[in-house]
Design a protein around this motif. Structure first.
Motif, mmCIF file in Angstrom:
data_model
loop_
_atom_site.group_PDB
_atom_site.id
_atom_site.type_symbol
_atom_site.label_atom_id
_atom_site.label_comp_id
_atom_site.label_asym_id
_atom_site.label_seq_id
_atom_site.Cartn_x
_atom_site.Cartn_y
_atom_site.Cartn_z
ATOM 1 N N ILE A 169 44.368 39.705 34.545
ATOM 2 C CA ILE A 169 44.284 39.947 35.988
ATOM 3 C C ILE A 169 42.851 40.272 36.388
ATOM 4 O O ILE A 169 42.340 39.767 37.402
ATOM 5 C CB ILE A 169 45.236 41.090 36.393
ATOM 6 C CG1 ILE A 169 46.691 40.617 36.311
ATOM 7 C CG2 ILE A 169 44.922 41.580 37.810
ATOM 8 C CD1 ILE A 169 47.704 41.707 36.585
ATOM 9 N N ASN A 170 42.174 41.096 35.595
ATOM 10 C CA ASN A 170 40.788 41.449 35.932
ATOM 11 C C ASN A 170 39.844 40.263 35.790
ATOM 12 O O ASN A 170 38.862 40.167 36.527
ATOM 13 C CB ASN A 170 40.320 42.618 35.055
ATOM 14 C CG ASN A 170 40.690 43.969 35.644
ATOM 15 O OD1 ASN A 170 39.914 44.565 36.377
ATOM 16 N ND2 ASN A 170 41.890 44.426 35.342
ATOM 17 N N LYS A 171 40.149 39.353 34.860
ATOM 18 C CA LYS A 171 39.341 38.137 34.777
ATOM 19 C C LYS A 171 39.486 37.308 36.056
ATOM 20 O O LYS A 171 38.500 36.750 36.564
ATOM 21 C CB LYS A 171 39.772 37.310 33.566
ATOM 22 C CG LYS A 171 39.345 37.893 32.224
ATOM 23 C CD LYS A 171 39.797 37.011 31.071
ATOM 24 C CE LYS A 171 39.345 37.580 29.734
ATOM 25 N NZ LYS A 171 39.800 36.747 28.592
ATOM 26 N N GLN A 172 40.714 37.234 36.548
ATOM 27 C CA GLN A 172 40.928 36.516 37.799
ATOM 28 C C GLN A 172 40.253 37.234 38.969
ATOM 29 O O GLN A 172 39.740 36.584 39.895
ATOM 30 C CB GLN A 172 42.432 36.367 38.071
ATOM 31 C CG GLN A 172 43.206 35.623 37.000
ATOM 32 C CD GLN A 172 42.729 34.201 36.814
ATOM 33 O OE1 GLN A 172 42.204 33.588 37.742
ATOM 34 N NE2 GLN A 172 42.886 33.680 35.603
ATOM 35 N N LEU A 173 40.243 38.578 38.922
ATOM 36 C CA LEU A 173 39.573 39.329 39.989
ATOM 37 C C LEU A 173 38.067 39.097 39.964
ATOM 38 O O LEU A 173 37.417 39.048 41.023
ATOM 39 C CB LEU A 173 39.878 40.827 39.844
ATOM 40 C CG LEU A 173 41.309 41.249 40.190
ATOM 41 C CD1 LEU A 173 41.526 42.717 39.849
ATOM 42 C CD2 LEU A 173 41.607 41.000 41.664
ATOM 43 N N VAL A 174 37.509 38.959 38.758
ATOM 44 C CA VAL A 174 36.074 38.620 38.659
ATOM 45 C C VAL A 174 35.829 37.260 39.288
ATOM 46 O O VAL A 174 34.883 37.063 40.066
ATOM 47 C CB VAL A 174 35.612 38.637 37.190
ATOM 48 C CG1 VAL A 174 34.190 38.078 37.076
ATOM 49 C CG2 VAL A 174 35.652 40.056 36.633
ATOM 50 N N GLY A 175 36.701 36.294 38.946
ATOM 51 C CA GLY A 175 36.565 34.967 39.548
ATOM 52 C C GLY A 175 36.748 35.010 41.060
ATOM 53 O O GLY A 175 36.048 34.309 41.800
ATOM 54 N N LEU A 176 37.677 35.853 41.515
ATOM 55 C CA LEU A 176 37.909 35.972 42.954
ATOM 56 C C LEU A 176 36.681 36.539 43.661
ATOM 57 O O LEU A 176 36.303 36.066 44.737
ATOM 58 C CB LEU A 176 39.123 36.870 43.196
ATOM 59 C CG LEU A 176 39.501 37.160 44.642
ATOM 60 C CD1 LEU A 176 39.878 35.873 45.358
ATOM 61 C CD2 LEU A 176 40.640 38.166 44.721
ATOM 62 N N MET A 178 32.788 45.513 35.567
ATOM 63 C CA MET A 178 32.902 46.820 34.919
ATOM 64 C C MET A 178 34.366 47.160 34.637
ATOM 65 O O MET A 178 34.695 47.725 33.589
ATOM 66 C CB MET A 178 32.274 47.900 35.798
ATOM 67 C CG MET A 178 30.753 47.804 35.936
ATOM 68 S SD MET A 178 29.881 47.866 34.340
ATOM 69 C CE MET A 178 29.569 46.103 34.036
ATOM 70 N N ASP A 179 35.247 46.814 35.579
ATOM 71 C CA ASP A 179 36.684 47.037 35.353
ATOM 72 C C ASP A 179 37.170 46.239 34.150
ATOM 73 O O ASP A 179 37.963 46.737 33.335
ATOM 74 C CB ASP A 179 37.478 46.640 36.594
ATOM 75 C CG ASP A 179 37.265 47.601 37.758
ATOM 76 O OD1 ASP A 179 36.869 48.756 37.500
ATOM 77 O OD2 ASP A 179 37.481 47.194 38.915
ATOM 78 N N LEU A 180 36.697 45.015 34.021
ATOM 79 C CA LEU A 180 37.098 44.172 32.898
ATOM 80 C C LEU A 180 36.583 44.735 31.580
ATOM 81 O O LEU A 180 37.306 44.765 30.575
ATOM 82 C CB LEU A 180 36.576 42.745 33.107
ATOM 83 C CG LEU A 180 36.906 41.724 32.015
ATOM 84 C CD1 LEU A 180 38.408 41.601 31.829
ATOM 85 C CD2 LEU A 180 36.286 40.367 32.357
#
Length: 469
Positions: free
Chosen positions: A296-303, A366-368
């Motif tokens: 999910i965090n990888k997708q948030l980075v992409g987002l 950073m979250d990732l």
């Protein structure tokens, strides 16, 4: 004639015709650890608890909600059609003067003179409100994204959230299985404690009978009878307390099964065999949950990085505009000539935002990174949990084996003390001490028995060995 007597505590004894109890065999009680060899009754209770659990049902609703959220995310790529109507009426405001009469009347005058007629009448100048006095705008508006990275990332996030919810359900099921088994063993422990105290009461009642006989024969002081009855009263109190614990253990067990607190609980004797500490390692859903969080965090980075990507959308408007007077006019059609079709394509590409978007990207990164670190920590914690559960089980098994041998010693010691007391060679205090040692040994052995089961349940949970269907 010899008769066989099975005691409530886990050993087998033979009662001879002369009422002398001879300990023949002490059975070392251990367990069939393989889930397939476990108590059928307990497995039935586990399945019943999984089926009736209200929390699992609540989590199933949350899972279905996540599925609907994914369907909603997919639908964002499809056209959206809406009906919009604007009706306005105004009075006053700025006007536009139109000198129609000044422009046309001289021409009309000349034409009337040439034709010697009045076919061309004079007209007045006109004015129109800048804000329309009566106006309507009716349209069906269709919009559709053609290229939008944010929608694509949102869909991927919703998909991972389904995985998170699925693992949440599996994790709770494993916790519920452990809780049900632990509650069952605690109920058996409380039940066994009641039996031990009841056995102790029988021993004291036998002492009371012996003392009464000795007092009649003048071989004992009457005060020993007072002391015996005082000990009987203490054991009665312990029995009442043990029964209270038994009722509480039963209520909690039935609560986990979502049943009436006073529902009957079936008791099955535990199987005895060589204890096998080698449970098979299962799959820990906690790791799946962490991995889904990382995804999910990888997708948030992409987002957060999608701000740099072009967004393209299309729109189609079909409707009609005009005045109310035109609607009322008999020679005018509502949709023609006021009908219109409007097709549009939109492009959106951010140019500059003073670094705000880049800072959002850094926060997501950073979250990732934090989740990656957490994943390794969780793996270490799960490994430590398994190691500690294994060690605790081994220790509790050794304690149980040592307690089993203490019962044999306490039984033999009590018989010797009782014989000497009847012969008048022993004080009642010493006999009472021997009786207390039997009760204590039996109670400790019973506790250690179910402690092994409880430790094994912790190990089964730590290794995720129970098969969740």
């Amino acid at each position: 004639m010899k008769t066989l007597k099975i005691y409530a505590n886990p050993f087998i004894a033979i009662k001879l015709a002369n009422n002398k109890v001879v300990l023949l065999l002490l059975v070392s009680i251990s367990f069939l650890i393989d889930a397939k060899a476990q108590s059928d009754i307990l497995n039935q209770y586990v399945q019943e608890g999984l089926k009736n659990s209200q929390i699992i049902k609540q989590q199933q609703f949350s899972l279905q909600k996540a599925v609907y959220a994914l369907e909603e995310a997919k639908a964002l790529f499809k056209p959206n059609v809406s009906f919009n109507t604007t009706v306005s009426a105004a009075q006053g405001g700025r006007k536009i003067e139109i000198p129609v009469g000044d422009l046309v009347n001289p021409v009309y005058t000349t034409l009337n003179a040439l034709t010697n007629s009045n076919k061309f009448p004079q007209i007045s100048n006109s004015s129109e409100q800048l804000v329309p006095k009566d106006f309507y705008d009716l349209r069906f508006k269709t919009t559709m994204p053609i290229l939008n990275a944010e929608i694509r990332y949102n869909q991927a996030i919703k998909q991972e959230q389904i995985t998170v919810q699925q693992t949440e359900i599996q994790v709770y099921k494993r916790e519920l299985v452990r809780d049900i088994k632990a509650a069952y063993f605690n109920y058996l422990k409380a039940t066994e404690a009641v039996k031990v105290y009841e056995n102790a009461l029988k021993i004291l009642q036998e002492s009371e009978r012996v003392n009464e006989s000795l007092i009649k024969n003048g071989s004992a002081n009457p005060t020993v009878l007072v002391r015996t009855r005082n000990e009987i009263a203490k054991i009665d109190a312990e029995i009442s307390n043990a029964k209270g614990n038994q009722l509480n253990a039963a209520a909690y067990f039935n609560f986990l099964l979502n049943k009436d607190f006073n529902a009957n609980i079936q008791i099955e004797n535990l199987n005895t065999s060589l204890l096998d500490l080698n449970l098979e390692d299962g799959h820990r859903e906690e790791l799946d949950k962490i991995q889904a969080g990382i995804n999910i965090n990888k997708q948030l980075v992409g987002l957060s990085q999608s701000y740099k990507k072009l967004k393209v959308g299309a729109s189609l408007d079909v409707g009609s505009q005009g005045r109310f007077a035109q609607i009322a006019s008999a020679d005018k059609n509502f949709f023609s000539p006021n009908a219109f079709v409007l097709v549009g394509v939109s492009f959106d590409l951010p140019v500059y935002s003073f670094g705000r978007n880049q800072l959002k990207v850094k926060q997501s990164e950073m979250d990732l990174a934090a989740l990656d670190t957490q994943a390794q920590q969780v793996k270490n914690q799960l490994a430590l949990q398994t190691e500690m559960a294994q060690n605790s089980l081994s220790s509790s098994k050794k304690v149980f084996e040592s307690k089993a041998s203490q019962i044999s010693t306490a039984e033999r010691y009590y018989r010797d003390m009782l014989r000497r007391y009847k012969e008048g060679n022993l004080s009642f205090i010493e006999l009472l001490d021997a009786q207390t040692q039997i009760t204590t040994a039996q109670l400790q052995q019973s506790i250690s028995l179910y402690d092994v089961w409880l430790k094994w349940t912790d190990l089964e949970r730590a290794k995720a060995s129970y098969e969740i269907k």
